[in-house]
Design an enzyme around this catalytic site. Structure first.
Site, PDB file in Angstrom:
ATOM      1  CG  ASP A  58     -35.182  -8.178  50.982  1.00  0.00           C
ATOM      2  OD1 ASP A  58     -34.462  -7.282  51.490  1.00  0.00           O
ATOM      3  OD2 ASP A  58     -34.992  -8.649  49.852  1.00  0.00           O
TER       4      ASP A  58
ATOM      5  CB  CYS B 285     -27.987 -14.492  50.024  1.00  0.00           C
ATOM      6  SG  CYS B 285     -29.230 -15.398  49.116  1.00  0.00           S
TER       7      CYS B 285
HETATM    8  O1  LIG Z   1     -29.598 -11.100  45.463  1.00  0.00           O
HETATM    9  C1  LIG Z   1     -30.328 -11.125  44.467  1.00  0.00           C
HETATM   10  O2  LIG Z   1     -29.906 -10.787  43.346  1.00  0.00           O
HETATM   11  C2  LIG Z   1     -31.744 -11.548  44.604  1.00  0.00           C
HETATM   12  C3  LIG Z   1     -32.511 -11.656  43.462  1.00  0.00           C
HETATM   13  C4  LIG Z   1     -33.826 -12.051  43.539  1.00  0.00           C
HETATM   14  C5  LIG Z   1     -34.395 -12.333  44.768  1.00  0.00           C
HETATM   15  C6  LIG Z   1     -33.648 -12.225  45.930  1.00  0.00           C
HETATM   16  C7  LIG Z   1     -32.330 -11.829  45.870  1.00  0.00           C
HETATM   17  N1  LIG Z   1     -31.563 -11.687  47.015  1.00  0.00           N
HETATM   18  C8  LIG Z   1     -32.091 -11.647  48.334  1.00  0.00           C
HETATM   19  O3  LIG Z   1     -32.209 -10.305  48.753  1.00  0.00           O
HETATM   20  C9  LIG Z   1     -32.102 -10.248  50.162  1.00  0.00           C
HETATM   21  C10 LIG Z   1     -31.325  -9.051  50.658  1.00  0.00           C
HETATM   22  O4  LIG Z   1     -30.246  -8.707  49.903  1.00  0.00           O
HETATM   23  P1  LIG Z   1     -29.282  -7.478  50.336  1.00  0.00           P
HETATM   24  O5  LIG Z   1     -28.519  -7.946  51.552  1.00  0.00           O
HETATM   25  O6  LIG Z   1     -30.128  -6.285  50.603  1.00  0.00           O
HETATM   26  O7  LIG Z   1     -28.377  -7.295  49.173  1.00  0.00           O
HETATM   27  C11 LIG Z   1     -31.502 -11.560  50.602  1.00  0.00           C
HETATM   28  O8  LIG Z   1     -32.546 -12.284  51.261  1.00  0.00           O
HETATM   29  C12 LIG Z   1     -31.176 -12.283  49.338  1.00  0.00           C
HETATM   30  O9  LIG Z   1     -31.511 -13.650  49.476  1.00  0.00           O
END
Ligand SMILES: O=C(O)c1ccccc1N[C@@H]1O[C@H](COP(=O)(O)O)[C@@H](O)[C@H]1O
Length: 225
Positions: free
Chosen positions: A139, A8
């Site tokens: 998450d 992502c």
């Molecule tokens: O990544 C972003 O900036 C974000 C912003 C708003 C909503 C979701 C976002 N990302 C999502 O966050 C999770 C986990 O991220 P991480 O691996 O802990 O960095 C993932 O599902 C992204 O889609």
């Protein structure tokens, strides 16, 4: 079914293409303007146009998921059309009603409802979503950020988690901790963002390659931890 792997926060066409070639089954595009990983619909379209094509389907070789936070239904539909997305991840406080309306508006698009887990109470809302979306995503909770926080969930507390629809594990996953997470939990998919990054939106291609090495070794030897 094999594990779905979503990477992502893609912002660069060359990185999107390379990550798809390494084996990602889905790329995620952050459509929330407050995120440092934000990309516009035309930017998404450019990245998608650069993806390898599956010769059998004539379509991009991996799923293209737009990540939205409390966005308006019309904006989501416009972004899906302009960005050539085939999935929508709802990462805010979207209600089951909004999910049902989106399902009607976008019948052929995969809907994923993300839940940010602060405590077990957050899991109690899941039955309300199970008939409205195709998959769930868990998450970690952060008081000020909607996602991309790098924070992990308490995996041991989720060991009994077994919804009736497929789910993705997200939150602070990295090439170093992914095997431990998958030894604890059995999601249908995993989602990584900041754990394979140099800086927000700029992926660390060595870490992405390391992730797929680890996952391929696990697939070849399932007892590996
Ligand atoms: O990544 C972003 O900036 C974000 C912003 C708003 C909503 C979701 C976002 N990302 C999502 O966050 C999770 C986990 O991220 P991480 O691996 O802990 O960095 C993932 O599902 C992204 O889609």
């Amino acid at each position: 079914m094999s594990l779905r792997v979503k990477i992502c926060g893609i912002t660069q066409p060359e990185q999107g293409r390379a990550i798809a070639q390494l084996g990602a089954t889905a790329l995620g595009f952050i459509c929330a303007p407050t995120s440092p990983r934000y990309v516009t619909a035309p930017q998404i379209a450019t990245i998608v146009a650069n993806l390898p094509i599956n010769l059998e389907t004539g379509k991009p070789c991996c799923d293209r998921i737009g990540v939205f936070v409390n966005a308006d239904l019309d904006l989501i539909c416009q972004t899906v059309a302009l960005g050539h997305l085939n999935g929508v991840q709802l990462h805010g406080d979207e209600t089951p009603e909004l999910c049902n309306r989106l399902r009607q508006a976008l019948p052929d698009v995969e809907l994923i409802k993300a839940l940010r887990i602060q405590s077990a109470i957050a899991l109690e809302t899941i039955p309300q979503y199970q008939n409205s979306v195709d998959a769930l995503l868990l998450d970690a909770y952060h008081p000020t950020l909607a996602g991309g926080t790098g924070k992990t969930l308490d995996w041991s507390a989720l060991q009994q988690f077994c919804p009736t629809i497929p789910w993705f594990l997200a939150g602070g996953l990295t090439p170093s901790n992914i095997l431990e997470a998958l030894a604890c939990l059995h999601p249908q998919g995993i989602d990584l963002s900041s754990g394979v990054e140099i800086s927000p939106g700029n992926k660390n291609m060595n870490q992405v390659a390391q992730l797929f090495d680890v996952l391929n070794q696990r697939a070849a030897s399932p007892t590996l931890i």
